[in-house]
Design a protein around this motif. Structure first.
Motif, PDB file in Angstrom:
ATOM      1  N   VAL A 112     -13.467 -22.392 -11.093  1.00  0.00           N
ATOM      2  CA  VAL A 112     -13.647 -21.931  -9.719  1.00  0.00           C
ATOM      3  C   VAL A 112     -13.919 -23.114  -8.795  1.00  0.00           C
ATOM      4  CG1 VAL A 112     -15.140 -20.609  -8.182  1.00  0.00           C
ATOM      5  CG2 VAL A 112     -14.393 -19.611 -10.351  1.00  0.00           C
ATOM      6  N   ARG A 113     -14.809 -23.995  -9.228  1.00  0.00           N
ATOM      7  CA  ARG A 113     -15.154 -25.145  -8.385  1.00  0.00           C
ATOM      8  C   ARG A 113     -13.938 -26.042  -8.161  1.00  0.00           C
ATOM      9  NH1 ARG A 113     -19.959 -26.828  -6.638  1.00  0.00           N
ATOM     10  NH2 ARG A 113     -21.071 -25.404  -8.030  1.00  0.00           N
ATOM     11  N   THR A 114     -13.130 -26.234  -9.203  1.00  0.00           N
ATOM     12  CA  THR A 114     -11.928 -27.060  -9.081  1.00  0.00           C
ATOM     13  C   THR A 114     -10.939 -26.445  -8.106  1.00  0.00           C
ATOM     14  OG1 THR A 114     -12.154 -27.927 -11.320  1.00  0.00           O
ATOM     15  CG2 THR A 114      -9.965 -28.039 -10.327  1.00  0.00           C
ATOM     16  N   ASN A 157      -8.030 -26.553  -3.008  1.00  0.00           N
ATOM     17  CA  ASN A 157      -7.356 -25.726  -2.006  1.00  0.00           C
ATOM     18  C   ASN A 157      -8.109 -25.587  -0.689  1.00  0.00           C
ATOM     19  OD1 ASN A 157      -4.890 -24.321  -3.488  1.00  0.00           O
ATOM     20  ND2 ASN A 157      -6.587 -24.435  -4.947  1.00  0.00           N
ATOM     21  N   TYR A 158      -9.402 -25.849  -0.711  1.00  0.00           N
ATOM     22  CA  TYR A 158     -10.212 -25.751   0.504  1.00  0.00           C
ATOM     23  C   TYR A 158     -11.086 -27.003   0.621  1.00  0.00           C
ATOM     24  CZ  TYR A 158      -8.653 -20.939   0.138  1.00  0.00           C
ATOM     25  OH  TYR A 158      -7.870 -19.814   0.026  1.00  0.00           O
ATOM     26  N   PRO A 159     -10.440 -28.144   0.863  1.00  0.00           N
ATOM     27  CA  PRO A 159     -11.190 -29.401   0.927  1.00  0.00           C
ATOM     28  C   PRO A 159     -12.293 -29.347   1.980  1.00  0.00           C
ATOM     29  CG  PRO A 159      -8.975 -29.647   1.844  1.00  0.00           C
ATOM     30  CD  PRO A 159      -9.012 -28.321   1.162  1.00  0.00           C
ATOM     31  N   ASP A 160     -13.419 -29.924   1.622  1.00  0.00           N
ATOM     32  CA  ASP A 160     -14.593 -29.980   2.500  1.00  0.00           C
ATOM     33  C   ASP A 160     -15.234 -28.615   2.737  1.00  0.00           C
ATOM     34  OD1 ASP A 160     -14.222 -32.767   2.870  1.00  0.00           O
ATOM     35  OD2 ASP A 160     -12.746 -32.372   4.444  1.00  0.00           O
ATOM     36  N   ALA A 161     -14.863 -27.613   1.930  1.00  0.00           N
ATOM     37  CA  ALA A 161     -15.497 -26.300   2.061  1.00  0.00           C
ATOM     38  C   ALA A 161     -16.962 -26.385   1.655  1.00  0.00           C
ATOM     39  CB  ALA A 161     -14.776 -25.275   1.186  1.00  0.00           C
ATOM     40  N   ARG A 162     -17.786 -25.602   2.328  1.00  0.00           N
ATOM     41  CA  ARG A 162     -19.214 -25.542   2.005  1.00  0.00           C
ATOM     42  C   ARG A 162     -19.499 -24.195   1.357  1.00  0.00           C
ATOM     43  NH1 ARG A 162     -19.353 -26.682   7.490  1.00  0.00           N
ATOM     44  NH2 ARG A 162     -20.966 -25.147   7.957  1.00  0.00           N
ATOM     45  N   ILE A 163     -20.001 -24.229   0.137  1.00  0.00           N
ATOM     46  CA  ILE A 163     -20.262 -22.999  -0.611  1.00  0.00           C
ATOM     47  C   ILE A 163     -21.550 -22.360  -0.119  1.00  0.00           C
ATOM     48  CG2 ILE A 163     -20.739 -22.044  -2.900  1.00  0.00           C
ATOM     49  CD1 ILE A 163     -18.981 -24.332  -4.013  1.00  0.00           C
ATOM     50  N   VAL A 164     -21.489 -21.072   0.146  1.00  0.00           N
ATOM     51  CA  VAL A 164     -22.621 -20.345   0.705  1.00  0.00           C
ATOM     52  C   VAL A 164     -23.248 -19.392  -0.309  1.00  0.00           C
ATOM     53  CG1 VAL A 164     -23.341 -18.701   2.489  1.00  0.00           C
ATOM     54  CG2 VAL A 164     -21.674 -20.477   3.034  1.00  0.00           C
ATOM     55  N   GLU A 165     -22.406 -18.696  -1.061  1.00  0.00           N
ATOM     56  CA  GLU A 165     -22.921 -17.630  -1.923  1.00  0.00           C
ATOM     57  C   GLU A 165     -21.953 -17.371  -3.062  1.00  0.00           C
ATOM     58  OE1 GLU A 165     -25.779 -16.384  -0.844  1.00  0.00           O
ATOM     59  OE2 GLU A 165     -26.117 -14.454  -1.809  1.00  0.00           O
ATOM     60  N   MET A 166     -22.483 -16.907  -4.184  1.00  0.00           N
ATOM     61  CA  MET A 166     -21.649 -16.483  -5.303  1.00  0.00           C
ATOM     62  C   MET A 166     -22.262 -15.239  -5.928  1.00  0.00           C
ATOM     63  SD  MET A 166     -20.904 -16.292  -8.741  1.00  0.00           S
ATOM     64  CE  MET A 166     -21.563 -17.494  -9.865  1.00  0.00           C
ATOM     65  N   ASP A 167     -21.452 -14.190  -6.072  1.00  0.00           N
ATOM     66  CA  ASP A 167     -21.906 -12.942  -6.678  1.00  0.00           C
ATOM     67  C   ASP A 167     -20.864 -12.455  -7.668  1.00  0.00           C
ATOM     68  OD1 ASP A 167     -24.382 -12.411  -5.212  1.00  0.00           O
ATOM     69  OD2 ASP A 167     -23.091 -12.146  -3.476  1.00  0.00           O
ATOM     70  N   VAL A 168     -21.317 -11.711  -8.654  1.00  0.00           N
ATOM     71  CA  VAL A 168     -20.405 -11.053  -9.585  1.00  0.00           C
ATOM     72  C   VAL A 168     -20.504  -9.559  -9.337  1.00  0.00           C
ATOM     73  CG1 VAL A 168     -19.830 -10.615 -11.985  1.00  0.00           C
ATOM     74  CG2 VAL A 168     -20.666 -12.871 -11.300  1.00  0.00           C
ATOM     75  N   ILE A 219     -17.524 -19.036   1.308  1.00  0.00           N
ATOM     76  CA  ILE A 219     -17.493 -20.426   1.722  1.00  0.00           C
ATOM     77  C   ILE A 219     -17.368 -20.510   3.240  1.00  0.00           C
ATOM     78  CG2 ILE A 219     -16.415 -21.145  -0.449  1.00  0.00           C
ATOM     79  CD1 ILE A 219     -13.773 -21.486   1.133  1.00  0.00           C
ATOM     80  N   ILE A 220     -17.637 -21.696   3.768  1.00  0.00           N
ATOM     81  CA  ILE A 220     -17.323 -22.002   5.160  1.00  0.00           C
ATOM     82  C   ILE A 220     -16.256 -23.080   5.133  1.00  0.00           C
ATOM     83  CG2 ILE A 220     -18.189 -22.930   7.338  1.00  0.00           C
ATOM     84  CD1 ILE A 220     -20.904 -21.759   6.635  1.00  0.00           C
ATOM     85  N   HIS A 221     -15.105 -22.764   5.715  1.00  0.00           N
ATOM     86  CA  HIS A 221     -13.960 -23.684   5.696  1.00  0.00           C
ATOM     87  C   HIS A 221     -13.259 -23.616   7.035  1.00  0.00           C
ATOM     88  CE1 HIS A 221      -9.650 -24.648   4.608  1.00  0.00           C
ATOM     89  NE2 HIS A 221     -10.288 -25.755   4.258  1.00  0.00           N
ATOM     90  N   GLU A 222     -13.008 -24.769   7.608  1.00  0.00           N
ATOM     91  CA  GLU A 222     -12.373 -24.838   8.928  1.00  0.00           C
ATOM     92  C   GLU A 222     -13.125 -23.997   9.949  1.00  0.00           C
ATOM     93  OE1 GLU A 222      -8.374 -23.627   8.046  1.00  0.00           O
ATOM     94  OE2 GLU A 222      -7.761 -25.656   7.459  1.00  0.00           O
TER      95      GLU A 222
END
Length: 281
Positions: free
Chosen positions: A172-174, A179-190, A199-202
């Motif tokens: 997932v991280r790869t 695909n979303y360079p410079d994205a900032r991860i905010v949350e992960m849920d299952v 994420i926050i992207h663009e």
């Protein structure tokens, strides 16, 4: 007389010990290893009135820092996971977050609680808990005022443990990095056997879905109805002429990209998949 004085002094002594015991329980909490005390001091150097407790497998420090009530979570070996800060009201929010809330669809709802969440390896967010009647919602905002998501609060209570960060798989991280360079991860849920990553992207809040083995399924983000392409609006109105477009998302998948449009007519609601060219799928 001496016997009465003796019993009186004995009673006073017992009462004093009882009060001291209560004070100790209130102020000291549990004892923790030096590693945890040092970890808290490193992360929150101005922490005061510290009390420790355990929650599940975590050690949690309740304290005050810079006049804010806070709660910091650590693993048993002293690795910091999260700090939750109680924000006393809308006026104490960063101006951009306050403005984003007040211009949003929940501005008229009663604000029940506000928390600032700082977590290991993910973005800092503000969570505003609002309620109206029997409905309760948790609203997530970035520090820069980007509205990330809304989550229906069905638990009927505050659950700090649910805010703890989760580890992303290497796959997932790869995928996100590529695909979303410079994205900032905010949350992960299952949820429902799918991994959901916010994420926050663009400068947009985007939601990515992955299968349990880390295979990408889709990416979506909110689109203002006023920003929908004319062909999309025309296609929906032609299919449902008496309906009003209420909400829309843009969705990317392996097969195709499309707008997911929600339209309403009174209590009736329909969802339409339509491409940017106006083709209804």
């Amino acid at each position: 007389m001496k016997l009465k004085m003796y019993f009186l002094l004995l009673a006073l002594g017992a009462l004093t010990l009882a009060f001291q015991s209560c004070d100790d329980d209130d102020n000291d909490g549990i004892s923790v290893p030096a590693e945890l005390q040092n970890a808290l001091a490193e992360k929150h150097g101005n922490a005061q009135r510290i009390e420790w407790e355990t929650k599940g497998t975590y050690y949690v420090a309740d304290f005050y820092e810079d006049n804010y009530e806070k709660e910091a979570w650590f693993t048993k070996d002293g690795v910091w996971q999260m700090t939750e800060t109680d924000i006393p009201g809308l006026a104490a929010l960063p101006a951009v977050v306050k403005s984003a809330f007040e211009s949003g669809r929940y501005a008229s709802w009663h604000v029940d609680d506000i928390d600032k969440l700082e977590r290991k390896d993910v973005e800092t967010v503000y969570v505003i808990e609002v309620e109206q009647g029997k409905q309760e919602m948790d609203l997530y905002y970035s520090e820069s005022g980007i509205f990330i998501k809304e989550v229906a609060d069905t638990d009927g209570g505050h659950n700090s443990e649910g805010y703890l960060p989760s580890d992303l798989s290497a796959a997932v991280r790869t995928f996100i990095n590529e695909n979303y360079p410079d994205a900032r991860i905010v949350e992960m849920d299952v949820e429902k056997e799918m991994t959901e990553v916010d994420i926050i992207h663009e400068n947009k809040a985007k939601e990515l879905l992955f299968t349990p083995d880390g295979t990408w399924v889709s990416t979506s983000w909110d689109v203002r109805t006023s920003d929908l392409p004319g062909a999309v609006t025309a296609a929906v109105q032609a299919r449902y002429p008496d309906y009003v477009i209420d909400d829309a998302d843009y969705v990317e998948t392996k097969e195709n990209d499309y707008y997911w449009v929600e339209a309403e007519r009174g209590e009736e609601e329909v969802h339409v998949k339509v491409t940017a060219e106006g083709v209804i799928l």
